[in-house]
Every structure is written in C-alpha cells, then in structure tokens.
Design a protein around this motif. Structure first.
Motif, PDB file in Angstrom:
ATOM      1  N   GLU A   1       8.836 -32.914   6.998  1.00  0.00           N
ATOM      2  CA  GLU A   1      10.024 -33.544   6.406  1.00  0.00           C
ATOM      3  C   GLU A   1       9.871 -33.701   4.901  1.00  0.00           C
ATOM      4  OE1 GLU A   1      13.010 -34.310   7.721  1.00  0.00           O
ATOM      5  OE2 GLU A   1      12.248 -33.241   9.469  1.00  0.00           O
ATOM      6  N   ILE A   2       8.671 -34.006   4.440  1.00  0.00           N
ATOM      7  CA  ILE A   2       8.442 -34.124   2.993  1.00  0.00           C
ATOM      8  C   ILE A   2       8.653 -32.770   2.322  1.00  0.00           C
ATOM      9  CG2 ILE A   2       6.655 -34.498   1.247  1.00  0.00           C
ATOM     10  CD1 ILE A   2       5.605 -36.765   3.051  1.00  0.00           C
ATOM     11  N   ARG A   3       8.124 -31.701   2.915  1.00  0.00           N
ATOM     12  CA  ARG A   3       8.345 -30.359   2.354  1.00  0.00           C
ATOM     13  C   ARG A   3       9.824 -30.012   2.322  1.00  0.00           C
ATOM     14  NH1 ARG A   3       3.863 -29.060   5.537  1.00  0.00           N
ATOM     15  NH2 ARG A   3       5.208 -28.132   7.125  1.00  0.00           N
ATOM     16  N   ARG A   4      10.542 -30.375   3.381  1.00  0.00           N
ATOM     17  CA  ARG A   4      11.972 -30.072   3.451  1.00  0.00           C
ATOM     18  C   ARG A   4      12.744 -30.797   2.345  1.00  0.00           C
ATOM     19  NH1 ARG A   4      16.443 -32.193   5.738  1.00  0.00           N
ATOM     20  NH2 ARG A   4      15.311 -33.917   6.666  1.00  0.00           N
ATOM     21  N   THR A   5      12.427 -32.056   2.110  1.00  0.00           N
ATOM     22  CA  THR A   5      13.131 -32.804   1.064  1.00  0.00           C
ATOM     23  C   THR A   5      12.765 -32.292  -0.324  1.00  0.00           C
ATOM     24  OG1 THR A   5      11.454 -34.548   1.109  1.00  0.00           O
ATOM     25  CG2 THR A   5      13.438 -34.904   2.413  1.00  0.00           C
ATOM     26  N   GLN A   6      11.520 -31.847  -0.492  1.00  0.00           N
ATOM     27  CA  GLN A   6      11.133 -31.282  -1.790  1.00  0.00           C
ATOM     28  C   GLN A   6      11.875 -29.988  -2.070  1.00  0.00           C
ATOM     29  OE1 GLN A   6       6.896 -31.083  -1.314  1.00  0.00           O
ATOM     30  NE2 GLN A   6       6.569 -33.121  -2.188  1.00  0.00           N
ATOM     31  N   GLN A   7      12.125 -29.202  -1.046  1.00  0.00           N
ATOM     32  CA  GLN A   7      12.884 -27.957  -1.217  1.00  0.00           C
ATOM     33  C   GLN A   7      14.329 -28.236  -1.614  1.00  0.00           C
ATOM     34  OE1 GLN A   7      12.339 -26.067   2.553  1.00  0.00           O
ATOM     35  NE2 GLN A   7      10.329 -25.226   2.022  1.00  0.00           N
ATOM     36  N   GLN A   8      14.813 -29.418  -1.271  1.00  0.00           N
ATOM     37  CA  GLN A   8      16.187 -29.788  -1.607  1.00  0.00           C
ATOM     38  C   GLN A   8      16.249 -30.580  -2.908  1.00  0.00           C
ATOM     39  OE1 GLN A   8      17.409 -31.944   1.877  1.00  0.00           O
ATOM     40  NE2 GLN A   8      17.660 -30.090   3.094  1.00  0.00           N
ATOM     41  N   ASN A   9      15.183 -30.527  -3.717  1.00  0.00           N
ATOM     42  CA  ASN A   9      15.086 -31.242  -4.991  1.00  0.00           C
ATOM     43  C   ASN A   9      15.242 -32.745  -4.833  1.00  0.00           C
ATOM     44  OD1 ASN A   9      14.529 -29.022  -6.600  1.00  0.00           O
ATOM     45  ND2 ASN A   9      16.698 -28.510  -6.786  1.00  0.00           N
ATOM     46  N   LEU A  10      14.611 -33.296  -3.797  1.00  0.00           N
ATOM     47  CA  LEU A  10      14.601 -34.740  -3.596  1.00  0.00           C
ATOM     48  C   LEU A  10      13.178 -35.236  -3.774  1.00  0.00           C
ATOM     49  CD1 LEU A  10      16.863 -34.935  -0.420  1.00  0.00           C
ATOM     50  CD2 LEU A  10      17.529 -35.377  -2.777  1.00  0.00           C
ATOM     51  N   LEU A  11      13.034 -36.448  -4.297  1.00  0.00           N
ATOM     52  CA  LEU A  11      11.719 -37.054  -4.520  1.00  0.00           C
ATOM     53  C   LEU A  11      11.576 -38.308  -3.683  1.00  0.00           C
ATOM     54  CD1 LEU A  11      11.668 -36.862  -8.422  1.00  0.00           C
ATOM     55  CD2 LEU A  11      10.560 -35.295  -6.834  1.00  0.00           C
ATOM     56  N   HIS A  12      10.364 -38.593  -3.246  1.00  0.00           N
ATOM     57  CA  HIS A  12      10.070 -39.830  -2.530  1.00  0.00           C
ATOM     58  C   HIS A  12       9.514 -40.826  -3.545  1.00  0.00           C
ATOM     59  CE1 HIS A  12      10.447 -38.052   1.498  1.00  0.00           C
ATOM     60  NE2 HIS A  12      10.073 -36.954   0.879  1.00  0.00           N
ATOM     61  N   THR A  13      10.202 -41.966  -3.708  1.00  0.00           N
ATOM     62  CA  THR A  13       9.759 -43.000  -4.645  1.00  0.00           C
ATOM     63  C   THR A  13       9.769 -44.346  -3.943  1.00  0.00           C
ATOM     64  OG1 THR A  13      11.972 -43.519  -5.440  1.00  0.00           O
ATOM     65  CG2 THR A  13      10.823 -41.722  -6.563  1.00  0.00           C
ATOM     66  N   ASP A  14       9.370 -45.393  -4.687  1.00  0.00           N
ATOM     67  CA  ASP A  14       9.412 -46.748  -4.136  1.00  0.00           C
ATOM     68  C   ASP A  14      10.846 -47.194  -3.864  1.00  0.00           C
ATOM     69  OD1 ASP A  14       6.688 -46.882  -4.254  1.00  0.00           O
ATOM     70  OD2 ASP A  14       6.632 -47.937  -6.180  1.00  0.00           O
ATOM     71  N   ALA A  15      11.809 -46.608  -4.557  1.00  0.00           N
ATOM     72  CA  ALA A  15      13.209 -46.977  -4.367  1.00  0.00           C
ATOM     73  C   ALA A  15      13.815 -46.295  -3.144  1.00  0.00           C
ATOM     74  CB  ALA A  15      14.028 -46.621  -5.601  1.00  0.00           C
ATOM     75  N   GLY A  16      13.186 -45.223  -2.685  1.00  0.00           N
ATOM     76  CA  GLY A  16      13.706 -44.463  -1.556  1.00  0.00           C
ATOM     77  C   GLY A  16      13.644 -42.984  -1.872  1.00  0.00           C
ATOM     78  N   ILE A  17      14.565 -42.234  -1.338  1.00  0.00           N
ATOM     79  CA  ILE A  17      14.640 -40.798  -1.637  1.00  0.00           C
ATOM     80  C   ILE A  17      15.633 -40.610  -2.774  1.00  0.00           C
ATOM     81  CG2 ILE A  17      15.225 -38.529  -0.733  1.00  0.00           C
ATOM     82  CD1 ILE A  17      14.284 -39.488   1.983  1.00  0.00           C
ATOM     83  N   VAL A  18      15.174 -39.956  -3.850  1.00  0.00           N
ATOM     84  CA  VAL A  18      15.930 -39.860  -5.092  1.00  0.00           C
ATOM     85  C   VAL A  18      16.207 -38.394  -5.407  1.00  0.00           C
ATOM     86  CG1 VAL A  18      15.855 -40.373  -7.566  1.00  0.00           C
ATOM     87  CG2 VAL A  18      14.825 -41.956  -5.940  1.00  0.00           C
ATOM     88  N   VAL A  19      17.403 -38.116  -5.928  1.00  0.00           N
ATOM     89  CA  VAL A  19      17.746 -36.763  -6.381  1.00  0.00           C
ATOM     90  C   VAL A  19      16.942 -36.489  -7.649  1.00  0.00           C
ATOM     91  CG1 VAL A  19      19.596 -35.254  -7.183  1.00  0.00           C
ATOM     92  CG2 VAL A  19      20.049 -36.938  -5.404  1.00  0.00           C
ATOM     93  N   ALA A  20      16.198 -35.392  -7.662  1.00  0.00           N
ATOM     94  CA  ALA A  20      15.276 -35.102  -8.762  1.00  0.00           C
ATOM     95  C   ALA A  20      15.998 -34.892 -10.088  1.00  0.00           C
ATOM     96  CB  ALA A  20      14.427 -33.877  -8.430  1.00  0.00           C
ATOM     97  N   VAL A  21      17.134 -34.225 -10.080  1.00  0.00           N
ATOM     98  CA  VAL A  21      17.822 -33.874 -11.326  1.00  0.00           C
ATOM     99  C   VAL A  21      18.474 -35.094 -11.970  1.00  0.00           C
ATOM    100  CG1 VAL A  21      19.647 -32.442 -12.326  1.00  0.00           C
ATOM    101  CG2 VAL A  21      18.218 -31.546 -10.486  1.00  0.00           C
ATOM    102  N   SER A  22      19.263 -35.841 -11.191  1.00  0.00           N
ATOM    103  CA  SER A  22      20.034 -36.948 -11.768  1.00  0.00           C
ATOM    104  C   SER A  22      19.317 -38.287 -11.708  1.00  0.00           C
ATOM    105  CB  SER A  22      21.375 -37.074 -11.047  1.00  0.00           C
ATOM    106  OG  SER A  22      21.163 -37.447  -9.694  1.00  0.00           O
ATOM    107  N   GLY A  23      18.367 -38.442 -10.799  1.00  0.00           N
ATOM    108  CA  GLY A  23      17.665 -39.712 -10.669  1.00  0.00           C
ATOM    109  C   GLY A  23      18.404 -40.737  -9.834  1.00  0.00           C
ATOM    110  N   THR A  24      19.519 -40.352  -9.217  1.00  0.00           N
ATOM    111  CA  THR A  24      20.255 -41.286  -8.380  1.00  0.00           C
ATOM    112  C   THR A  24      19.572 -41.426  -7.016  1.00  0.00           C
ATOM    113  OG1 THR A  24      21.691 -39.544  -7.544  1.00  0.00           O
ATOM    114  CG2 THR A  24      22.471 -40.756  -9.460  1.00  0.00           C
ATOM    115  N   VAL A  25      19.645 -42.629  -6.463  1.00  0.00           N
ATOM    116  CA  VAL A  25      19.020 -42.906  -5.168  1.00  0.00           C
ATOM    117  C   VAL A  25      19.909 -42.348  -4.078  1.00  0.00           C
ATOM    118  CG1 VAL A  25      18.224 -44.695  -3.592  1.00  0.00           C
ATOM    119  CG2 VAL A  25      17.866 -44.966  -6.051  1.00  0.00           C
ATOM    120  N   GLU A  26      19.390 -41.383  -3.320  1.00  0.00           N
ATOM    121  CA  GLU A  26      20.137 -40.741  -2.245  1.00  0.00           C
ATOM    122  C   GLU A  26      20.097 -41.607  -0.989  1.00  0.00           C
ATOM    123  OE1 GLU A  26      22.420 -37.606  -0.656  1.00  0.00           O
ATOM    124  OE2 GLU A  26      21.761 -37.900  -2.710  1.00  0.00           O
ATOM    125  N   ILE A  27      18.893 -42.050  -0.618  1.00  0.00           N
ATOM    126  CA  ILE A  27      18.710 -42.912   0.568  1.00  0.00           C
ATOM    127  C   ILE A  27      17.831 -44.082   0.155  1.00  0.00           C
ATOM    128  CG2 ILE A  27      17.852 -43.047   2.931  1.00  0.00           C
ATOM    129  CD1 ILE A  27      18.216 -40.011   3.120  1.00  0.00           C
TER     130      ILE A  27
END
Length: 92
Positions: free
Chosen positions: A59-85
C-alpha cells in the motif's frame, strides 16, 4: 487449540476474505473429525505478521506511485501539500 485454529482463520481471512476463510477452517475441522487426526500445531503469528507487513508495504508503494506522501498529518498530495486523508481517519 482454539487459539491456534483462530490464528489459522485470521491468516486465511486476510488472504481470502471472511466467508472463504470460515469455509476453509470448517473443511479442516471436518477432515480432522472424519480421519480421527489431531490438529497439527503451527505458530502462525509470524506468518500473519509477515502478511500484514507485505500488505502495508504494498500500500505504501501504491500511494508513492500516485505522488502521495505519508506524514504525521496523514496522507498528503506531494505536489500541492494538501492533506488527502487526515491521520485521524486512517485505521491501522
């Protein structure tokens, strides 16, 4: 013995779903009763842990392929920095 059968059920459930896992355990129990065999005790806790770690890394690999990052805030869109989940909605 109940705990060992439950561990086996958990392993099947994570791989196949609840109904198929229940059917598989029922077949095992029926076979044991029919043939007069004892339940072969295995330690499935490592197999369950390994399966969960593999699923998590997949699941981590899948989210990385979709340009999402795992942070303390949740799952964040890498480009814009907005919290997705948000983290509070993630079930671990």
């Amino acid at each position: 013995m109940k705990a060992r059968i439950y561990d086996r059920f958990q392993l099947f459930k994570e791989g196949r779903g609840t109904k198929r896992a229940a059917h598989k355990v029922a077949v095992i129990i029926y076979s044991m009763l029919k043939n007069g065999e004892a339940f072969r005790v295995h330690d499935y806790s490592e197999a369950i842990r390994d399966h969960r770690l593999e699923r998590l890394s997949r699941e981590i690999r899948r989210t990385q392929q979709q340009n999402l990052l795992h942070t303390d805030a949740g799952i964040v869109v890498a480009v814009s920095g907005t919290v997705e989940i948000p983290l509070r909605t993630l079930v671990l």
